[in-house]
Design a protein around this motif. Structure first.
Motif, PDB file in Angstrom:
ATOM      1  N   ALA A 172       0.697  -1.343  -0.051  1.00 57.28           N
ATOM      2  CA  ALA A 172      -0.087   0.083  -0.192  1.00 57.28           C
ATOM      3  C   ALA A 172       0.822   1.384  -0.012  1.00 57.28           C
ATOM      4  CB  ALA A 172      -0.810  -0.039   1.209  1.00 57.28           C
ATOM      5  N   ALA A 173       1.770   1.205   0.749  1.00 58.04           N
ATOM      6  CA  ALA A 173       2.902   2.389   0.762  1.00 58.04           C
ATOM      7  C   ALA A 173       3.432   2.805  -0.571  1.00 58.04           C
ATOM      8  CB  ALA A 173       3.917   2.224   1.881  1.00 58.04           C
ATOM      9  N   VAL A 174       4.090   1.594  -1.189  1.00 53.80           N
ATOM     10  CA  VAL A 174       4.293   1.593  -2.430  1.00 53.80           C
ATOM     11  C   VAL A 174       3.496   2.337  -3.668  1.00 53.80           C
ATOM     12  CG1 VAL A 174       5.220   0.470  -4.773  1.00 53.80           C
ATOM     13  CG2 VAL A 174       5.989  -0.059  -2.321  1.00 53.80           C
ATOM     14  N   THR A 209       9.489   0.552   5.682  1.00 56.45           N
ATOM     15  CA  THR A 209       9.905   1.727   5.165  1.00 56.45           C
ATOM     16  C   THR A 209       9.956   1.387   3.575  1.00 56.45           C
ATOM     17  OG1 THR A 209      11.948   0.852   5.576  1.00 56.45           O
ATOM     18  CG2 THR A 209      11.184   2.624   7.145  1.00 56.45           C
ATOM     19  N   PRO A 210       9.394   2.271   2.755  1.00 61.67           N
ATOM     20  CA  PRO A 210       9.323   3.657   3.219  1.00 61.67           C
ATOM     21  C   PRO A 210       7.790   3.718   3.586  1.00 61.67           C
ATOM     22  CG  PRO A 210       9.217   3.435   0.744  1.00 61.67           C
ATOM     23  CD  PRO A 210       9.761   2.159   1.286  1.00 61.67           C
ATOM     24  N   ALA A 211       7.553   5.136   4.132  1.00 61.02           N
ATOM     25  CA  ALA A 211       6.249   5.082   4.732  1.00 61.02           C
ATOM     26  C   ALA A 211       5.370   5.578   3.422  1.00 61.02           C
ATOM     27  CB  ALA A 211       6.032   6.314   5.674  1.00 61.02           C
ATOM     28  N   PRO A 212       4.111   5.680   3.711  1.00 67.98           N
ATOM     29  CA  PRO A 212       3.129   6.372   2.596  1.00 67.98           C
ATOM     30  C   PRO A 212       3.260   7.864   2.488  1.00 67.98           C
ATOM     31  CG  PRO A 212       1.755   4.827   3.887  1.00 67.98           C
ATOM     32  CD  PRO A 212       3.239   4.899   4.792  1.00 67.98           C
ATOM     33  N   VAL A 213       2.714   8.363   1.522  1.00 63.11           N
ATOM     34  CA  VAL A 213       2.992   9.566   1.210  1.00 63.11           C
ATOM     35  C   VAL A 213       2.003  10.544   2.031  1.00 63.11           C
ATOM     36  CG1 VAL A 213       2.590  11.639  -0.454  1.00 63.11           C
ATOM     37  CG2 VAL A 213       3.983   9.742  -1.089  1.00 63.11           C
ATOM     38  N   GLN A 214       0.788   9.931   2.329  1.00 62.57           N
ATOM     39  CA  GLN A 214      -0.446  10.739   3.037  1.00 62.57           C
ATOM     40  C   GLN A 214       0.161  10.451   4.531  1.00 62.57           C
ATOM     41  OE1 GLN A 214      -4.683  10.035   1.311  1.00 62.57           O
ATOM     42  NE2 GLN A 214      -3.306   8.255   0.349  1.00 62.57           N
TER      43      GLN A 214
END
Length: 331
Positions: free
Chosen positions: A92-94, A147-152
């Protein structure tokens, strides 16, 4: 009220298309929907359907993210208990990163026994599993567990819980409710209050309608009816697969045109943009339903029918609902 398009990429044997072409055309329709003003596109999930129903909605959402720039990308729904939570958090983060923060993660508990068997998951524990996954997803994203974290900053989680108990559960967790039914609103609101969440600031509802929108209902019905009947019959058949219950009888397509449904798969909203808009206003009246979406293609429709349906939804239906405020009364 915002409008979205819904894709499942079904490819029924009776109307089989080249899979690569089907996937490519669907991405074209995502681009076209954005060009015509749609607010979102949504992708649903099933496994082992004879028609190749989309099994990995986040994978397809990533492809759609690379082909669009504005529309939000939703999973409606993704069957979370079939997956490891950490993997789901990463995927989901990607998608959120690729899309620049446009992902709406719609999650459901699932219901189909063979799917749980395929993934060696416990169907009897699916609701408990999903409840726990929601908390774990929040922890993993907020505490740097993946990691990485979501943008939102707070990636939207929409819970596809049906019925009063489900709506209340979603509310207690402080998450959005993935149903457009106004009947769920009092239970969702009560759950928000129980969980210490202010309904005035946290309540969010959205969801899909099984509908076909046309400017020529009588002329189109003989052409559209076989696709609608196939879609309804396949859902009803797969609902009982693996449960020991006998498969239901095939539906009478003409009965699907009844205005008042007796169950979740017993009736379509079928008619002109004005007819469908009026029914949606009625069914969402008083509830904070901010987005509704509709099948772009129904069960293997030819490309020209799908493209026409997308245009009708975006250019004819969307303006009729654009001024309908969430929580407003039917007009």
């Amino acid at each position: 009220m915002k409008i979205g398009l819904w894709f499942d990429l079904r490819n029924p044997p009776k109307w089989r298309q080249d899979p690569a072409r089907l996937y490519g055309f669907t991405l074209e329709m995502c681009e076209e929907a954005e060009r015509l003003g749609a607010d979102s596109v949504w992708f649903s999930e099933h496994h082992g359907f004879e028609d190749g129903y989309l099994p990995q909605p986040l994978t397809f959402a990533a492809a759609a993210a690379a082909r669009t720039s504005r529309v939000r990308l939703g999973t409606g729904i993704l069957v979370a208990p079939l997956r490891k939570t950490a993997q789901l958090a990463e995927e989901a983060a990607v998608v959120d990163i690729i899309s620049g923060g446009r992902l709406d993660l719609g999650l459901g508990a699932g219901y189909r026994v063979p799917e749980f068997e395929l993934f060696d998951a416990d169907v009897t524990a699916r609701y408990r599993t999903l409840d726990a996954q929601v908390g774990e997803l929040r922890r993993l994203w907020e505490k740097g567990g993946v990691t990485p974290a979501p943008v939102q900053e707070r990636l939207p989680i929409w819970l596809g819980y049906q019925g009063p108990k489900g709506a209340r559960r979603a509310g207690r967790m402080g998450e959005a409710l993935l149903t457009p039914s106004a009947e769920s609103w009092p239970h969702y609101r009560d759950g928000l209050v129980e969980g210490g969440h202010d309904p005035a600031t946290t309540a969010r509802m959205a969801g899909g309608f099984e509908a076909y929108v046309t400017d020529d209902p009588e002329g189109d019905w003989p052409v559209v009816a076989p696709y609608i009947a196939y879609q309804v019959d396949s859902y009803r058949r797969y609902m009982v697969e693996g449960t020991g219950q006998p498969p239901p009888r095939p539906v009478d397509p003409d009965k699907l045109r009844r205005r008042e449904p007796r169950g979740p798969l017993s009736s379509y909203l079928y008619g002109t943009p004005e007819d469908v808009a009026a029914e949606i206003r009625k069914r969402t009246a008083g509830a904070p339903v901010e987005t509704v979406w509709f099948w772009a293609s129904v069960a293997g429709m030819p490309e020209e029918m799908t493209a026409r349906h997308v245009r009708t939804i975006c250019t004819r239906l969307r303006p009729l609902l654009a001024d309908h405020e969430p929580g407003g009364e039917a007009s």
